[in-house]
Design a protein around this motif. Structure first.
Motif, PDB file in Angstrom:
ATOM      1  N   ALA A 128       0.845  -1.201   0.000  1.00 33.72           N
ATOM      2  CA  ALA A 128       0.000   0.000   0.000  1.00 33.72           C
ATOM      3  C   ALA A 128       0.878   1.248   0.000  1.00 33.72           C
ATOM      4  CB  ALA A 128      -0.934   0.000   1.206  1.00 33.72           C
ATOM      5  N   GLN A 146       2.177   6.758  -6.674  1.00 35.49           N
ATOM      6  CA  GLN A 146       1.153   7.722  -7.088  1.00 35.49           C
ATOM      7  C   GLN A 146       1.633   9.155  -6.862  1.00 35.49           C
ATOM      8  OE1 GLN A 146      -2.401   6.688  -4.893  1.00 35.49           O
ATOM      9  NE2 GLN A 146      -2.944   5.007  -6.250  1.00 35.49           N
ATOM     10  N   GLN A 194      -1.043   7.134   3.906  1.00 27.71           N
ATOM     11  CA  GLN A 194      -1.178   8.368   3.129  1.00 27.71           C
ATOM     12  C   GLN A 194      -0.337   9.485   3.730  1.00 27.71           C
ATOM     13  OE1 GLN A 194      -3.686   6.244   3.423  1.00 27.71           O
ATOM     14  NE2 GLN A 194      -4.670   6.118   1.427  1.00 27.71           N
ATOM     15  N   ILE A 238       2.336   1.682  -3.432  1.00 26.73           N
ATOM     16  CA  ILE A 238       1.327   2.230  -4.352  1.00 26.73           C
ATOM     17  C   ILE A 238       1.226   3.745  -4.184  1.00 26.73           C
ATOM     18  CG2 ILE A 238      -1.167   2.354  -4.831  1.00 26.73           C
ATOM     19  CD1 ILE A 238      -1.289  -0.644  -3.861  1.00 26.73           C
ATOM     20  N   LEU A 239       1.091   4.168  -2.931  1.00 28.76           N
ATOM     21  CA  LEU A 239       0.884   5.589  -2.661  1.00 28.76           C
ATOM     22  C   LEU A 239       2.125   6.404  -2.995  1.00 28.76           C
ATOM     23  CD1 LEU A 239      -1.007   4.987   0.671  1.00 28.76           C
ATOM     24  CD2 LEU A 239      -2.009   5.990  -1.405  1.00 28.76           C
TER      25      LEU A 239
END
Lengths: 693, 693
Positions: free
Chosen positions: A171, A178, A285, A174-175
């Motif tokens: 995760a 991004q 995040q 991924i972030l």
């Protein structure tokens, strides 16, 4: 340094290698081929001559050299045997992907311990079990079966991700991708039978190419390893950001069913991270949020923040958020205002936040006109450009060029906020960090400023240990006289007091310490004297004191006496405390005091050694902090004196070196600024004594 | 109802119509053609026979009918004249896009006032000036020049956006569309010389097709209009979410340079929104966050939250976030655990949050197996499915079907969290709200639950007004005796006391109220008696009281006396207060008391009428709230008594109807549960009196 072999193995065996590139035993081979691993790959599979086109071996023993690293991708007991085989063959690091060990109960835990023991005996390091493994995209050594490197092409870069959880490592990856971050290391340590997140972090911070380290932790098993890694990182201005999950009681409960993580009180983690300049994020995040800002190299000197927008509403909301986030919103001086007035349309106001107005539609160079004024006049450390809407008629590429030029020319940290992806893209093309949300852009700038400050700070050094004339005995608690004496020796001002063993002494004490005194029983066997009715406050005559002595003495063990202390009334009652955390060692508490300390929880923790500035910082974060300032015609309270006491207590805890389990100084009376603070009650608990019933 | 014509005009004139579809005077025509407006369009432009292919008129007077709505897109003074012309011709609503009025200083403000006056005189409503205008995508009546309807195709739907700021109306529109929300109304009111956000909201809440109203406000000019709109909306279960910017001092300063907004203390806004079930969002992102959850129709009955994930780390972080957000995390009962155990792999734990583990890769039906168990056993009101990573081997479409089936069958409110857009897409296709961030999904569920609770609540009714035997006089303050009498009449328990005009009365008062009393000067000319040394506490003899009387009396005006009151010591000192806000009317304060009330700011505001549950809710939000509960062997405090006093004070403020400017009851002594609470000091300020120097 066998862990170096975990990160840069020259050869890799895969025990349980699969021809199917999407099985656990197949993925590492797929990835090593795809990501250009140059070392030797040795598939181990007794049933095949070749795996994914590479010559295979029937057992690890048949591999022509002892591989630096072996992936274990076989099930159950076979994995335990494979670890033993690897240990025997001289493998440096085994990465055990197999699950069904420590996470599934006592039997699994025992098998895991056997595995770890055989590795330990051979000097082999063990990653896992129940882990997704290690991935290094600088070398292509991907001993990792994570799905995500198939979904999102990896690109070597300055970021390292180390996570206990495999899913979470993905995760975060991924972030990060991004957010446009290129990632070198992605490691997931699973059950951590041997190698922990901290162990890998300690290795990684030494790599010159790594410029940002992101951690996900559920337990911190050996804080000293992480502390050393963090101090090394601080020495080279390398930021570490970490999620430590299990911060609430519910989270701790969930974490223990996830990886069997040990729980420490969460605020100790905060104190530990603060001390070692590790920035704490709430979730993945937040973990990646400020990534680009760090990598852009900016280390702002302060928190002076300017917002610039084509929307007045964004300016209003930015002002709100700045105050909430603790960013300073400096006013522009008259020369700057004059220059801005000349650059802006007449109906615009040259204030911070700066609304260039819809005039940007008619004059695409407006941002380019005002930004250099802000840069040349050095009005800010941090700048946000907010573009809540754009489209036909908006020359966004020009806005982006003007912003990049501003950053380049003046070295300011800049974040862009725009809800439209196509607007963000124009800025991202030029390497500017862009956020969908203004509040997030500001939070990222705030983090950068706060973390930069931490990274610049020199960690406090341990002061010379106080002389520890520690009273002999085996009772759990020291009596108050001994407790106060120890504190006084440690440099903590204590209330004037006398220990009295007969009535005459008590009467003399009153004459010396009156007109108003407190009388308390002083016995190591009665640590909580108030509850026993063995404290009298506000006594104002020799007779009352004598009476108290006569009432208390018979209720005490014969060797014990009565304490007579001057009664003092400070302006505020705070609390100071210390205890030894099983993982983190000595911890000092400063907080709002009295019997409601625990109910209100208005306190902060500090890990010694720390200095007065650290303690003042902790005090300033209390909810009662406004009361320390001059107020309603009264002078400020003596914060420095309290900070000084906290530092002394921290140094003492280190100096006492494990003799003391806990110290409770509640209340601490605080007086007007310059008049100091006094410990008026104290209770010290010995280490190693039987716990209180 | 001339505002209906603003939303559904049958004909629209554009004064200053442009052939360029991207000019202010061109965009409305472009948009009305594109979005299928069926009414008549009358371009007004003296220089053209046709504009964008539509017959044009030289002046508004030459248009063949009085149009319902006229857009004013001409500059400066011409706009003022155009408004006058429209008013004269019988136009119902003028939308003035022109800027350079109230927002640019005194001269502009005067021109704006002239414009508003001419509209008012003719009964014409005025939107703007300095506004982007009105857009209704149900009818295609787009009297609005926003860029964004060109960039992102509009689709009629159940959402209405009303914003003072034009840029912000567009930002909200962007974010709503990104969240998959279809939007009917987008209105931006600019300077609000006449029509406000609240006016339009009041109209819109009556439209059956509207099921979610999103507002952006910098000022609330007439709270009663918004209150009526909100109560109408609550009556039909229509949620209103609002950003009220300018919440901090810096924000207020920025807002006043943006639209000249009036400032009220921000917590009054919170109180107003709470009373009227308007949910407050911090920024446009929060404004749209829960949109789909509202529209899905769920109105959860409680906050019981379950998280389900294929990652243990997500479960740990969800547990942390649940505690921080105030979501309940129910334990599963034994029957549910047994059923889950049967459905899950042996190494999974049937706990909440529920980690189905990586076994989802081998068994794509795992979510589909556990979700019905959670539904049938009715263990939750809210559910989050968190998928931090997916890719090859993950049957995401099936996960989505199983989740949709769960929501459909059990009517639970469900949110999905996944950082990968392609994963979210599968859920979004089936109408499931999907978030990139787990914390945001949870915050949205929390909002839905909290707001649903507010929407179900019946607003408190005004109690019968207390008899207001208000003492005659013109002094700014009532003396304490009169203040306490008024409070007592209003049903607020006050400390036992007597007003004494001679020494004998003071002595008699001591005999009646002793053994411990307080003596205070009682004069309307000395409201702050402590500062004057005119209060003596803890007097324990008739002689001391007589002495205090003799000392105080000569220092008072001859008509004034001395108050003798029983001295009472509560367990905690709280504060109660009330004042009349210039915009919102009576406001009641409950908070932690004493002289530090303002420094610590641990208080909440309530708008009367409110009931005891509302007041208890406010008390429970104080930082000192833990002290109200049973603690350290002491019983709970009498919260109900305090809540009751607050309700009585609120009702009294309404009953006194503007006679009272403020009431200060500090401290309120609170006793053990059941033993009540007492006002021990009171100061009432008359309305309309000269302010204190």
């Amino acid at each position: 340094m066998t862990l170096r072999a975990a990160l840069e193995p020259r050869s890799i065996a895969i025990v349980g290698a699969s021809d199917n590139p999407h099985k656990v035993g197949g993925r590492p081979i797929l990835y090593m081929k795809r990501y250009g691993y140059r070392g030797a790959i040795y598939p181990v599979n007794p049933g095949r001559a070749e795996v994914q086109g590479i010559k295979a071996y029937a057992s690890i023993g048949e591999v022509p050299e002892a591989p630096d690293l072996a992936v274990i991708a076989v099930a159950g007991d076979e994995a335990v045997r494979a670890v033993e085989d690897c240990a025997r063959c001289g493998v440096k690091v085994a990465v055990v992907m197999t699950s069904g060990f420590g996470e599934v109960g006592a039997e699994g835990k025992a098998a895991q311990e056997r595995m770890a023991a055989s590795a330990r005996a051979a000097g082999m390091r063990l990653v896992g079990p129940n882990c997704q493994g290690l991935a290094n995209f600088a070398t292509g050594a991907v001993a990792n079966f994570s799905t995500i490197f198939h979904e999102i092409e990896a690109r070597d870069g300055p970021v390292a991700i180390v996570s206990q959880s495999g899913a979470c490592s993905q995760a975060i990856y991924i972030l990060a991708r991004q957010r446009g971050l290129d990632v070198r290391h992605v490691h997931a340590t699973g059950n951590e039978a041997d190698v922990t997140v901290a162990d890998l972090a300690a290795e990684i911070v030494q790599e010159e190419g790594v410029r940002l380290v992101l951690l996900y932790l559920e337990a911190i098993q050996r804080p000293e390893v992480l502390a050393r890694a963090a101090e090394f990182a601080r020495g080279r201005d390398l930021p570490i950001v970490a999620v430590k999950a299990g911060r609430t009681a519910s989270g701790v409960k969930a974490a223990s069913s996830h990886t069997g993580a040990l729980a420490s009180e969460d605020r100790v983690i905060d104190a530990f991270f603060t001390r070692h300049a590790i920035w704490r994020a709430a979730d993945p995040q937040e973990l990646v949020m400020a990534g680009q800002l760090y990598l852009n190299g900016g280390r702002p000197k302060g928190r002076r923040f300017v917002a610039v927008s084509n929307s007045g509403a964004s300016c209003v909301m930015a002002a709100d958020a700045a105050e909430e986030l603790g960013l300073e919103l400096p006013d522009f001086g008259e020369p700057t205002q004059a220059r801005l007035r000349a650059a802006l349309p007449t109906f615009a106001t040259p204030a911070n936040p700066l609304d260039v107005t819809g005039a940007i539609l008619g004059n695409s160079g407006l941002f380019g006109s005002v930004l250099p004024i802000l840069g040349e006049d050095d009005v800010c450390d941090l700048l946000m450009l907010a573009i809540p809407v754009a489209g036909a008629g908006y020359d966004v590429p020009r806005f982006a060029r003007d912003t990049a030029e501003f950053r380049h020319r003046f070295g300011k940290s800049v974040a862009v906020a725009a809800p439209q992806a196509e607007v963000r893209l124009e800025f991202e093309k030029l390497g500017l960090p862009a956020f969908a949300r203004e509040r997030e852009a500001m939070a990222a700038l705030r983090q950068l400023a706060g973390h930069s400050d931490w990274l610049r700070r020199k960690p406090a050094r341990r002061a010379p240990a106080p002389v520890a004339r520690f009273p002999a005995g085996s009772e759990q608690f020291l009596n108050e006289f001994d407790s106060l004496s120890l504190l006084a020796q440690a440099g903590i001002p204590v209330v004037e007091h006398r220990l009295c063993r007969d009535e005459a002494a008590a009467r003399a004490a009153y004459r010396a310490l009156g007109p108003k005194v407190v009388v308390k029983a002083c016995s190591s066997s009665i640590p909580h004297k108030t509850e026993q009715g063995l404290v009298r406050l506000g006594l104002q005559s020799e007779e009352e004191v004598a009476q108290a002595f006569r009432d208390f003495k018979p209720r005490l063990p014969p060797e014990d006496g009565v304490l007579v202390a001057r009664q003092v009334a400070g302006r505020r009652e705070l609390a100071l405390g210390a205890r030894v955390d099983p993982l983190f060692g000595p911890v000092v508490l400063v907080g709002d005091g009295g019997i409601y300390l625990e109910a209100l929880k208005d306190f902060r923790l500090l890990l010694p050694p720390f200095n007065e500035a650290d303690a003042l910082g902790a005090l300033s974060e209390l909810r009662v902090a406004p009361l320390f300032e001059a107020l309603r015609g009264k002078p400020a309270l003596d914060k420095s004196a309290v900070a000084h006491m906290a530092v002394a207590l921290g140094d003492a805890m280190l100096g006492w070196g494990g003799t003391v389990a806990s110290v409770d100084v509640n209340p601490v009376m605080v007086f007007d600024s310059g008049a100091g603070a006094l410990a008026v009650d104290a209770l010290i608990e010995r280490a190693g004594a039987a716990p209180a019933p």
